[in-house]
Design a protein around this motif. Sequence first.
Motif, PDB file in Angstrom:
ATOM      1  N   THR A  47      -8.280  -0.683   0.031  1.00 11.81           N
ATOM      2  CA  THR A  47      -7.861  -1.834  -1.358  1.00 11.81           C
ATOM      3  C   THR A  47      -8.088  -0.979  -2.569  1.00 11.81           C
ATOM      4  O   THR A  47      -9.355  -0.189  -2.875  1.00 11.81           O
ATOM      5  N   LEU A  48      -8.023  -1.610  -4.124  1.00 10.78           N
ATOM      6  CA  LEU A  48      -8.385  -0.585  -4.857  1.00 10.78           C
ATOM      7  C   LEU A  48      -9.345  -0.150  -5.305  1.00 10.78           C
ATOM      8  O   LEU A  48      -9.731   0.442  -5.615  1.00 10.78           O
ATOM      9  N   LYS A  49     -10.043  -1.569  -5.452  1.00 13.51           N
ATOM     10  CA  LYS A  49     -11.214  -1.589  -6.074  1.00 13.51           C
ATOM     11  C   LYS A  49     -12.797  -1.031  -4.507  1.00 13.51           C
ATOM     12  O   LYS A  49     -13.742  -0.744  -5.665  1.00 13.51           O
ATOM     13  N   GLU A  50     -12.017  -0.504  -3.515  1.00  8.57           N
ATOM     14  CA  GLU A  50     -13.118   0.403  -3.203  1.00  8.57           C
ATOM     15  C   GLU A  50     -13.475   1.567  -3.284  1.00  8.57           C
ATOM     16  O   GLU A  50     -12.415   1.794  -4.698  1.00  8.57           O
ATOM     17  N   ASP A  51     -14.381   2.752  -3.213  1.00  2.49           N
ATOM     18  CA  ASP A  51     -14.560   3.205  -3.723  1.00  2.49           C
ATOM     19  C   ASP A  51     -13.763   4.533  -2.777  1.00  2.49           C
ATOM     20  O   ASP A  51     -12.416   4.470  -2.413  1.00  2.49           O
ATOM     21  N   GLN A  52     -12.936   5.089  -4.383  1.00  5.68           N
ATOM     22  CA  GLN A  52     -11.478   6.628  -4.324  1.00  5.68           C
ATOM     23  C   GLN A  52     -10.350   5.824  -4.097  1.00  5.68           C
ATOM     24  O   GLN A  52      -9.242   5.297  -3.768  1.00  5.68           O
ATOM     25  N   ASN A  53     -10.514   3.989  -4.121  1.00  7.22           N
ATOM     26  CA  ASN A  53      -8.970   3.088  -4.110  1.00  7.22           C
ATOM     27  C   ASN A  53      -9.235   3.263  -2.646  1.00  7.22           C
ATOM     28  O   ASN A  53      -7.817   2.589  -2.473  1.00  7.22           O
ATOM     29  N   GLY A  54     -10.089   3.429  -2.097  1.00  7.11           N
ATOM     30  CA  GLY A  54     -10.257   3.348  -0.574  1.00  7.11           C
ATOM     31  C   GLY A  54      -9.430   4.161   0.170  1.00  7.11           C
ATOM     32  O   GLY A  54      -9.333   3.998   1.376  1.00  7.11           O
ATOM     33  N   LEU A  55      -8.636   5.000  -0.363  1.00  5.81           N
ATOM     34  CA  LEU A  55      -7.807   5.971  -0.202  1.00  5.81           C
ATOM     35  C   LEU A  55      -9.279   7.798   0.315  1.00  5.81           C
ATOM     36  O   LEU A  55      -8.339   8.371  -0.262  1.00  5.81           O
ATOM     37  N   SER A  56     -10.600   7.815   0.165  1.00  2.17           N
ATOM     38  CA  SER A  56     -10.711   9.005   1.191  1.00  2.17           C
ATOM     39  C   SER A  56      -9.439   9.816   1.155  1.00  2.17           C
ATOM     40  O   SER A  56      -8.327   9.592   2.049  1.00  2.17           O
ATOM     41  N   GLU A  57     -10.255  11.373   1.177  1.00  2.94           N
ATOM     42  CA  GLU A  57      -9.609  12.252   1.554  1.00  2.94           C
ATOM     43  C   GLU A  57      -9.374  12.739   3.172  1.00  2.94           C
ATOM     44  O   GLU A  57      -8.464  12.476   3.794  1.00  2.94           O
ATOM     45  N   GLU A  58     -10.842  12.146   3.652  1.00  6.67           N
ATOM     46  CA  GLU A  58     -11.118  12.480   5.157  1.00  6.67           C
ATOM     47  C   GLU A  58      -9.669  11.068   5.878  1.00  6.67           C
ATOM     48  O   GLU A  58      -8.918  10.729   6.774  1.00  6.67           O
ATOM     49  N   LEU A  59     -10.038   9.903   5.395  1.00  8.09           N
ATOM     50  CA  LEU A  59      -9.092   8.806   5.683  1.00  8.09           C
ATOM     51  C   LEU A  59      -7.541   9.027   5.880  1.00  8.09           C
ATOM     52  O   LEU A  59      -6.786   9.062   6.423  1.00  8.09           O
ATOM     53  N   LEU A  60      -6.899   9.771   4.796  1.00  4.40           N
ATOM     54  CA  LEU A  60      -5.512  10.337   4.436  1.00  4.40           C
ATOM     55  C   LEU A  60      -5.698  11.541   5.625  1.00  4.40           C
ATOM     56  O   LEU A  60      -4.039  11.523   5.419  1.00  4.40           O
ATOM     57  N   LYS A  61      -6.449  12.268   5.333  1.00  2.47           N
ATOM     58  CA  LYS A  61      -6.004  13.428   6.170  1.00  2.47           C
ATOM     59  C   LYS A  61      -5.230  13.077   8.071  1.00  2.47           C
ATOM     60  O   LYS A  61      -4.838  13.683   8.419  1.00  2.47           O
ATOM     61  N   ASN A  62      -6.394  11.395   8.478  1.00  5.75           N
ATOM     62  CA  ASN A  62      -5.584  10.615  10.107  1.00  5.75           C
ATOM     63  C   ASN A  62      -5.362   9.867   9.779  1.00  5.75           C
ATOM     64  O   ASN A  62      -4.566   9.155  10.765  1.00  5.75           O
ATOM     65  N   CYS A  63      -3.861  10.297   8.285  1.00  2.00           N
ATOM     66  CA  CYS A  63      -3.162   9.151   8.490  1.00  2.00           C
ATOM     67  C   CYS A  63      -2.005   9.675   9.053  1.00  2.00           C
ATOM     68  O   CYS A  63      -1.003  10.236   8.098  1.00  2.00           O
ATOM     69  N   ASP A  64      -0.720   8.868   9.044  1.00  2.00           N
ATOM     70  CA  ASP A  64       0.248   9.145   9.892  1.00  2.00           C
ATOM     71  C   ASP A  64       1.563   7.991   8.964  1.00  2.00           C
ATOM     72  O   ASP A  64       2.511   9.030   7.779  1.00  2.00           O
ATOM     73  N   VAL A  65       0.856   7.211   8.222  1.00  3.15           N
ATOM     74  CA  VAL A  65       1.654   6.074   7.637  1.00  3.15           C
ATOM     75  C   VAL A  65       1.399   5.257   6.441  1.00  3.15           C
ATOM     76  O   VAL A  65       0.018   5.325   6.794  1.00  3.15           O
ATOM     77  N   VAL A  66       1.346   5.311   5.779  1.00  2.00           N
ATOM     78  CA  VAL A  66       0.693   4.093   4.495  1.00  2.00           C
ATOM     79  C   VAL A  66       1.517   2.924   4.202  1.00  2.00           C
ATOM     80  O   VAL A  66       3.155   3.186   3.399  1.00  2.00           O
ATOM     81  N   ILE A  67       1.412   1.663   4.146  1.00  2.00           N
ATOM     82  CA  ILE A  67       2.235   1.001   3.515  1.00  2.00           C
ATOM     83  C   ILE A  67       1.762   0.341   2.243  1.00  2.00           C
ATOM     84  O   ILE A  67       0.184  -0.032   2.604  1.00  2.00           O
ATOM     85  N   TRP A  68       1.725   0.546   1.513  1.00  2.00           N
ATOM     86  CA  TRP A  68       1.764   0.117   0.203  1.00  2.00           C
ATOM     87  C   TRP A  68       1.922  -0.913  -0.810  1.00  2.00           C
ATOM     88  O   TRP A  68       3.315  -0.919  -0.964  1.00  2.00           O
ATOM     89  N   TRP A  69       1.159  -1.445  -0.834  1.00  2.00           N
ATOM     90  CA  TRP A  69       1.569  -3.248  -1.567  1.00  2.00           C
ATOM     91  C   TRP A  69       1.010  -3.337  -3.010  1.00  2.00           C
ATOM     92  O   TRP A  69      -0.205  -3.478  -2.682  1.00  2.00           O
ATOM     93  N   GLY A  70       1.719  -3.237  -3.674  1.00  2.00           N
ATOM     94  CA  GLY A  70       1.324  -3.087  -4.958  1.00  2.00           C
ATOM     95  C   GLY A  70       2.073  -3.872  -6.084  1.00  2.00           C
ATOM     96  O   GLY A  70       2.975  -3.690  -5.745  1.00  2.00           O
ATOM     97  N   HIS A  71       1.520  -4.163  -6.718  1.00  2.00           N
ATOM     98  CA  HIS A  71       2.407  -4.748  -7.527  1.00  2.00           C
ATOM     99  C   HIS A  71       2.021  -5.099  -9.109  1.00  2.00           C
ATOM    100  O   HIS A  71       1.957  -5.036 -10.541  1.00  2.00           O
TER     101      HIS A  71
END
Length: 92
Positions: A47-71
């Motif tokens: 979520t947005l309020k987490e450190d680095q908006n919850g999207l750390s470089e390490e987390l993203l490196k191991n990710c295949d799909v992002v489901i992005w819910w923003g408004h």
Amino acid sequence: MTNIIIWNENIHEVENEEVKKIYPKGIHGCIKDFLSTDNSLKIKTATLKEDQNGLSEELLKNCDVVIWWGHKDRKSTRLNSSHLVISYAVFC
């Protein structure tokens, strides 16, 4: 195994009592609960309020799909810089 991040601003769920009643774990939690019935998916939420908006470089490196819910606050997020490591993203 497909690694998925379900990202949500989580603003409406915090600020709006009606939305909070519908999605007590946030819309990201609801989507995760639904997708968790598929054992071939490894799902994390962010979520947005987490450190680095919850999207750390390490987390993203191991990710295949992002489901992005923003408004509400699309300008505060980091997905622009993460497109190099994501092969597919779903924007809701």
